[in-house]
Design a protein around this motif. Structure first.
Motif, short mmCIF file in Angstrom:
data_model
loop_
_atom_site.label_atom_id
_atom_site.label_comp_id
_atom_site.label_asym_id
_atom_site.label_seq_id
_atom_site.Cartn_x
_atom_site.Cartn_y
_atom_site.Cartn_z
N PHE A 67 0.85 -1.19 0.00
CA PHE A 67 0.00 0.00 0.00
C PHE A 67 0.89 1.25 0.00
CE2 PHE A 67 -2.37 2.99 3.02
CZ PHE A 67 -3.07 3.61 2.00
N THR A 68 0.66 2.11 -0.99
CA THR A 68 1.42 3.35 -1.10
C THR A 68 0.54 4.39 -1.79
OG1 THR A 68 3.51 4.32 -1.86
CG2 THR A 68 2.48 2.68 -3.30
N GLY A 69 1.08 5.58 -2.03
CA GLY A 69 0.28 6.60 -2.68
C GLY A 69 1.10 7.81 -3.11
N ASP A 70 0.46 8.69 -3.89
CA ASP A 70 1.05 9.98 -4.26
C ASP A 70 2.42 9.83 -4.90
OD1 ASP A 70 -0.84 12.20 -2.78
OD2 ASP A 70 -0.74 10.33 -1.64
N SER A 71 2.42 9.21 -6.08
CA SER A 71 3.69 9.03 -6.80
C SER A 71 4.14 10.33 -7.43
CB SER A 71 3.52 7.96 -7.88
OG SER A 71 2.43 8.26 -8.74
N GLN A 72 3.21 11.08 -8.00
CA GLN A 72 3.46 12.38 -8.62
C GLN A 72 4.73 12.39 -9.45
OE1 GLN A 72 2.45 14.40 -4.79
NE2 GLN A 72 1.01 15.57 -6.03
N ARG A 73 5.68 13.31 -9.18
CA ARG A 73 6.90 13.37 -10.00
C ARG A 73 8.11 12.80 -9.28
NH1 ARG A 73 7.62 19.32 -11.76
NH2 ARG A 73 6.70 19.70 -9.71
N PHE A 74 7.87 11.91 -8.35
CA PHE A 74 8.97 11.34 -7.58
C PHE A 74 9.50 10.10 -8.31
CE2 PHE A 74 5.91 13.09 -4.32
CZ PHE A 74 6.55 14.31 -4.21
N PRO A 222 -20.39 -4.92 5.97
CA PRO A 222 -19.98 -6.21 6.54
C PRO A 222 -18.53 -6.55 6.21
CG PRO A 222 -21.34 -6.53 4.58
CD PRO A 222 -21.37 -5.07 4.87
N LYS A 223 -17.85 -7.08 7.21
CA LYS A 223 -16.50 -7.63 7.05
C LYS A 223 -15.50 -6.63 6.48
CE LYS A 223 -18.11 -11.74 8.18
NZ LYS A 223 -17.78 -12.41 9.45
N LEU A 224 -15.64 -5.35 6.84
CA LEU A 224 -14.69 -4.34 6.37
C LEU A 224 -13.42 -4.40 7.21
CD1 LEU A 224 -14.10 -1.88 4.52
CD2 LEU A 224 -15.04 -0.44 6.36
N ALA A 225 -12.30 -4.64 6.56
CA ALA A 225 -11.03 -4.72 7.27
C ALA A 225 -10.51 -3.32 7.61
CB ALA A 225 -9.99 -5.47 6.43
N PHE A 226 -10.55 -2.40 6.62
CA PHE A 226 -10.09 -1.03 6.82
C PHE A 226 -10.40 -0.21 5.58
CE2 PHE A 226 -6.29 -3.85 6.25
CZ PHE A 226 -6.17 -3.72 4.88
N GLU A 227 -10.21 1.11 5.69
CA GLU A 227 -10.33 2.03 4.56
C GLU A 227 -8.97 2.67 4.35
OE1 GLU A 227 -12.06 5.81 2.47
OE2 GLU A 227 -10.37 5.44 3.80
N LEU A 228 -8.51 2.72 3.09
CA LEU A 228 -7.18 3.22 2.75
C LEU A 228 -7.29 4.56 2.02
CD1 LEU A 228 -5.67 -0.10 1.31
CD2 LEU A 228 -5.44 0.78 3.65
N ASN A 229 -6.37 5.48 2.34
CA ASN A 229 -6.35 6.80 1.71
C ASN A 229 -4.93 7.25 1.41
OD1 ASN A 229 -8.70 7.30 4.17
ND2 ASN A 229 -9.28 7.62 2.03
N GLY A 230 -4.84 8.28 0.57
CA GLY A 230 -3.58 8.98 0.31
C GLY A 230 -3.74 10.44 0.66
N HIS A 231 -3.27 11.32 -0.21
CA HIS A 231 -3.51 12.77 -0.16
C HIS A 231 -2.65 13.51 0.86
CE1 HIS A 231 -5.70 16.32 -1.23
NE2 HIS A 231 -6.28 16.46 -0.06
N ARG A 232 -2.39 12.93 2.02
CA ARG A 232 -1.71 13.66 3.08
C ARG A 232 -0.20 13.42 3.11
NH1 ARG A 232 -5.97 13.97 8.16
NH2 ARG A 232 -7.45 15.32 7.05
N HIS A 233 0.27 12.55 2.24
CA HIS A 233 1.69 12.30 2.02
C HIS A 233 2.43 11.70 3.21
CE1 HIS A 233 2.59 14.64 -1.88
NE2 HIS A 233 1.29 14.48 -1.78
N ASP A 234 1.71 11.25 4.21
CA ASP A 234 2.38 10.63 5.35
C ASP A 234 1.49 9.56 5.95
OD1 ASP A 234 4.44 10.12 7.07
OD2 ASP A 234 4.30 12.01 8.18
N PHE A 235 2.12 8.65 6.66
CA PHE A 235 1.42 7.51 7.23
C PHE A 235 0.65 7.91 8.49
CE2 PHE A 235 1.34 4.11 10.39
CZ PHE A 235 0.68 3.12 9.69
N SER A 236 -0.54 7.33 8.61
CA SER A 236 -1.30 7.42 9.87
C SER A 236 -2.26 6.25 9.92
CB SER A 236 -2.08 8.74 9.97
OG SER A 236 -3.10 8.81 8.99
N ILE A 237 -2.65 5.88 11.13
CA ILE A 237 -3.62 4.81 11.31
C ILE A 237 -4.43 5.12 12.56
CG2 ILE A 237 -1.92 3.39 12.55
CD1 ILE A 237 -3.39 0.90 11.43
N GLY A 238 -5.74 4.88 12.50
CA GLY A 238 -6.58 5.14 13.65
C GLY A 238 -8.05 5.01 13.30
N GLU A 239 -8.89 5.33 14.28
CA GLU A 239 -10.34 5.33 14.12
C GLU A 239 -10.84 6.75 14.37
OE1 GLU A 239 -12.24 2.35 16.48
OE2 GLU A 239 -10.94 0.73 15.75
N PRO A 240 -10.70 7.64 13.38
CA PRO A 240 -11.01 9.06 13.61
C PRO A 240 -12.46 9.35 13.93
CG PRO A 240 -10.64 8.62 11.28
CD PRO A 240 -10.23 7.39 12.01
#
Length: 280
Positions: A67-74, A222-240
């Motif tokens: 899982f990754t994100g925001d490739s842009q021009r890197f 039902p049976k949702l493991a998690f929701e994945l996002n990008g946009h913020r360019h850094d890792f985070s995990i939690g139940e906001p």
């Protein structure tokens, strides 16, 4: 030199330049928004899904993916990421949480694909807000495919959602909630599910009038493991939203890190996951 001598030379120069331009027109890109290109770099979502289907995951097997994100021009980081991912054992696929490009240009999307197609595994994407810029939405659809789609691999259903509400001027239709609700309510035989989008619902680029409906829909899925996002360019995990749904945000390529997620169901048939960070 008399002007009568100069005039034929000028005409000759213009004619020569025109002949050069038109004879080599296939080498030139007349508009940065022109998304025409080689057939090998069109419909990439379906082509990568076809690659994934060539290596089915047996029922009951654990799923392991990047899982990754925001490739842009890197681009340099993209090459290093590919080299690192190719050294990891037991992976089935990689998912990229949007912002494939920086300016919505087809050439940027193709440059990223040129590097990611060197992966030993298929990769799949969602559209990011930068991918909408200018003619980017049409370019993304031409090069990758649908803005919303889902697929089942092994025991896992993936639902990939366009959540870039600001790029639609918060018109009340993005994300497409009827489609999201239909997708997460039907596992299509899967034992667990994952939802992925670019803009997380707690971000102001996500339509806050739709946010309660979106988060409630996921909390009831039902049976949702998690929701994945990008946009913020850094890792985070939690139940906001304190509703039992785990939201995981990806590193951008520029951070020289990515995440490996491992998914399985426990003895009570409930989704479980393990997360590993990899620096490259």
């Amino acid at each position: 030199m008399p002007s009568s001598t100069l005039l034929p030379l000028r005409r000759l120069s213009v004619a020569a330049a025109a002949a050069f331009l038109f004879s080599g027109c296939e080498l030139l890109e007349f508009s940065p928004n022109d998304f025409r290109g080689p057939e090998s770099q069109t419909n990439l979502t379906q082509k990568n899904l076809d690659r994934l289907a060539e290596h089915p995951l047996p029922a009951g097997d654990t799923l392991r993916f990047v899982f990754t994100g925001d490739s842009q021009r890197f681009y340099d980081q993209a090459e290093s990421l590919v080299e690192s991912v190719n050294q990891q054992p037991g992976l089935s696929l990689m998912v990229v949480a949007g912002d494939i490009s920086d300016f919505g240009l087809a050439r940027e999307m193709r440059w990223v694909d040129k590097r990611l197609r060197k992966l030993n595994i298929p990769y799949l994407t969602v559209i990011g807000n930068h991918d909408h810029v200018g003619n980017g939405r049409a370019a993304y659809q031409h090069i990758f495919g649908p803005l919303n789609y889902s697929f089942v691999y092994g025991d896992t259903k993936f639902t990939m959602v366009d959540t870039n509400s600001r790029e639609y001027n918060f018109n009340g239709r993005i994300p497409d909630m009827p489609w999201v609700q239909q997708q997460v309510s039907d596992l299509q035989g899967a034992k667990r599910q994952v939802v992925m989008s670019h803009v997380p619902p707690q971000d102001l680029d996500f339509d806050q009038n739709i946010m309660p409906d979106y988060t409630r829909t996921l909390a009831e899925a039902p049976k949702l493991a998690f929701e994945l996002n990008g946009h913020r360019h850094d890792f985070s995990i939690g139940e906001p939203f304190d509703d039992g749904v785990t939201y995981i945000n990806s590193y951008a390529f520029e951070e020289n890190q990515y995440v490996i997620l491992t998914l399985w169901n426990d003895a009570n048939d409930e989704p479980q996951f393990r997360l590993k960070k990899v620096r490259f």
